[in-house]
Motif scaffolding. Structure first.
Motif, PDB file in Angstrom:
ATOM      1  N   ASP A   1       1.947   0.287 -10.192  1.00 29.71           N
ATOM      2  CA  ASP A   1       0.800   0.849 -10.895  1.00 29.71           C
ATOM      3  C   ASP A   1      -0.529   0.275 -10.431  1.00 29.71           C
ATOM      4  O   ASP A   1      -1.505   1.020 -10.277  1.00 29.71           O
TER       5      ASP A   1
ATOM      6  N   ARG B   1      -8.283   4.889   1.048  1.00 31.75           N
ATOM      7  CA  ARG B   1      -7.505   4.416  -0.093  1.00 31.75           C
ATOM      8  C   ARG B   1      -7.821   5.167  -1.374  1.00 31.75           C
ATOM      9  O   ARG B   1      -6.996   5.200  -2.300  1.00 31.75           O
TER      10      ARG B   1
ATOM     11  N   SER C   1       0.610   6.718 -10.885  1.00 28.71           N
ATOM     12  CA  SER C   1       1.134   5.915 -11.986  1.00 28.71           C
ATOM     13  C   SER C   1       1.271   6.783 -13.226  1.00 28.71           C
ATOM     14  O   SER C   1       0.337   7.503 -13.596  1.00 28.71           O
TER      15      SER C   1
ATOM     16  N   MET D   1       2.094   1.730  -3.519  1.00 27.80           N
ATOM     17  CA  MET D   1       1.001   2.213  -4.361  1.00 27.80           C
ATOM     18  C   MET D   1       0.796   3.711  -4.142  1.00 27.80           C
ATOM     19  O   MET D   1       0.613   4.471  -5.106  1.00 27.80           O
ATOM     20  N   ARG D   2       0.824   4.133  -2.908  1.00 31.75           N
ATOM     21  CA  ARG D   2       0.650   5.552  -2.593  1.00 31.75           C
ATOM     22  C   ARG D   2       1.742   6.399  -3.270  1.00 31.75           C
ATOM     23  O   ARG D   2       1.486   7.503  -3.748  1.00 31.75           O
TER      24      ARG D   2
ATOM     25  N   SER E   1      -2.879   3.262  -9.244  1.00 26.77           N
ATOM     26  CA  SER E   1      -2.303   4.360  -8.460  1.00 26.77           C
ATOM     27  C   SER E   1      -2.537   5.704  -9.143  1.00 26.77           C
ATOM     28  O   SER E   1      -2.377   5.844 -10.352  1.00 26.77           O
ATOM     29  N   HIS E   2      -2.905   6.707  -8.333  1.00 28.02           N
ATOM     30  CA  HIS E   2      -3.031   8.066  -8.865  1.00 28.02           C
ATOM     31  C   HIS E   2      -1.715   8.557  -9.448  1.00 28.02           C
ATOM     32  O   HIS E   2      -1.707   9.363 -10.382  1.00 28.02           O
TER      33      HIS E   2
ATOM     34  N   GLY F   1       3.333   5.611  -5.987  1.00 25.09           N
ATOM     35  CA  GLY F   1       3.352   5.445  -7.432  1.00 25.09           C
ATOM     36  C   GLY F   1       4.478   4.585  -7.938  1.00 25.09           C
ATOM     37  O   GLY F   1       4.769   4.576  -9.134  1.00 25.09           O
TER      38      GLY F   1
ATOM     39  N   TYR G   1      -5.349   7.787  -2.874  1.00 27.51           N
ATOM     40  CA  TYR G   1      -4.139   7.516  -3.660  1.00 27.51           C
ATOM     41  C   TYR G   1      -4.325   6.468  -4.743  1.00 27.51           C
ATOM     42  O   TYR G   1      -3.365   6.154  -5.454  1.00 27.51           O
ATOM     43  N   MET G   2      -5.548   5.943  -4.922  1.00 26.09           N
ATOM     44  CA  MET G   2      -5.734   5.009  -6.029  1.00 26.09           C
ATOM     45  C   MET G   2      -7.178   5.002  -6.513  1.00 26.09           C
ATOM     46  O   MET G   2      -8.114   5.303  -5.767  1.00 26.09           O
TER      47      MET G   2
ATOM     48  N   GLN H   1       0.827  -1.210   0.000  1.00 18.37           N
ATOM     49  CA  GLN H   1       0.000   0.000   0.000  1.00 18.37           C
ATOM     50  C   GLN H   1       0.863   1.263   0.000  1.00 18.37           C
ATOM     51  O   GLN H   1       0.514   2.263  -0.639  1.00 18.37           O
TER      52      GLN H   1
END
Length: 274
Positions: A101, A112, A233, A95-96, A230-231, A98, A115-116, A92
């Motif tokens: 992806d 969540r 990505s 992912m946050r 992910s935002h 980036g 950030y995604m 996680q």
């Protein structure tokens, strides 16, 4: 008319053109569809039969969700690498930031969404239950029945926003790094109950040769399992989001695909445990 009066409008025109070009550049997506040639995906690596680390290469993940990603890769025409990046909490964090992806398998929480992006519909409906020892006399009907007891779950594991909130405010539930550790704690009577999904818990019990545990009904929560992006990505564009959403809708119309991947992965999990 003087030379100065002629130059002044030209200067304004030049500034206006620069502004328009700058605005147009900002309006362009940072990554076009052809630029996105590969996506890196991860997920909870202790989530059999959905995901776990490959026995032959521990940097890779295997399981039903990897089969889902392989199918998605063909649908999108974009390579997807399933990579082990650490335990679920670390996934996680990655992912946050980036640095990955996709997450193949996440429950919905409002936190969540910061950030995604979630893709609908969900690719699986799961059920979380209270697991106790066979000797337990717990008469479980409501969440409040757990209040006098000590429970355990896995770090970063969400059981739905409503139960998560209730647990924080009213229950005593410790968190440990792995499901294996949580099952061992319950088996050795160090806690009174474990809250987790029934299918992964049963898979781990079989592999660890732990018996004498039973799930209680009703389920604590029934949650949808989603694919997320992910935002941060570089591949997160409206075009790609639309293509992924269409692919997930197509998958939802073919439930036999996901069921087949899960059945195959259960057999692979058992085989690797022997």
């Amino acid at each position: 008319m003087t030379q100065q009066s002629i130059c002044f409008p030209r200067a304004l025109l030049a500034l206006a053109l620069v502004g328009l070009l700058s605005a147009a550049a900002k309006a362009q997506p940072s990554v076009t569809p052809t630029d996105c040639r590969q996506l890196v995906a991860s997920g909870n690596p202790q989530y059999a039969p959905y995901l776990w680390r490959s026995a032959s290469n521990e940097e890779r993940l295997v399981g039903a969700n990897v089969d889902l990603l392989a199918w998605l890769s063909k649908e999108l025409g974009v390579a997807i690498e399933s990579r082990y990046v650490g335990p679920w909490g670390r996934v996680q964090e990655e992912m946050r930031a980036g640095r990955i992806d996709l997450i193949a398998g996440a429950f919905f929480t409002q936190a969540r969404t910061e950030y995604m992006d979630y893709f609908y519909p969900a690719f699986r409906e799961t059920r979380s239950v209270v697991l106790v020892r066979d000797s337990s006399r717990l008469d479980f009907k409501r969440w409040v029945d757990l209040a006098p007891l000590q429970g355990v779950t896995v770090i970063g594991n969400s059981l739905g926003e409503e139960f998560d909130r209730y647990a924080r405010e009213h229950l005593s539930i410790s968190q440990v790094a792995t499901l294996e550790q949580a099952l061992q704690m319950l088996h050795r009577s160090r806690v009174d109950y474990l809250v987790y999904e029934d299918a992964p818990a049963a898979a781990y019990q079989a592999r660890l040769n732990i018996d004498g545990l039973k799930p209680l009904l009703p389920a604590v929560a029934s949650e949808s399992l989603y694919l997320t992006l992910s935002h941060r990505s570089p591949c997160n564009t409206p075009e790609l989001r639309g293509r992924i959403a269409r692919a997930m809708y197509k998958l939802s119309r073919q439930p036999a695909l996901m069921n087949g991947w899960i059945d195959k992965s259960i057999q692979l999990w058992k085989k690797q445990g022997n």
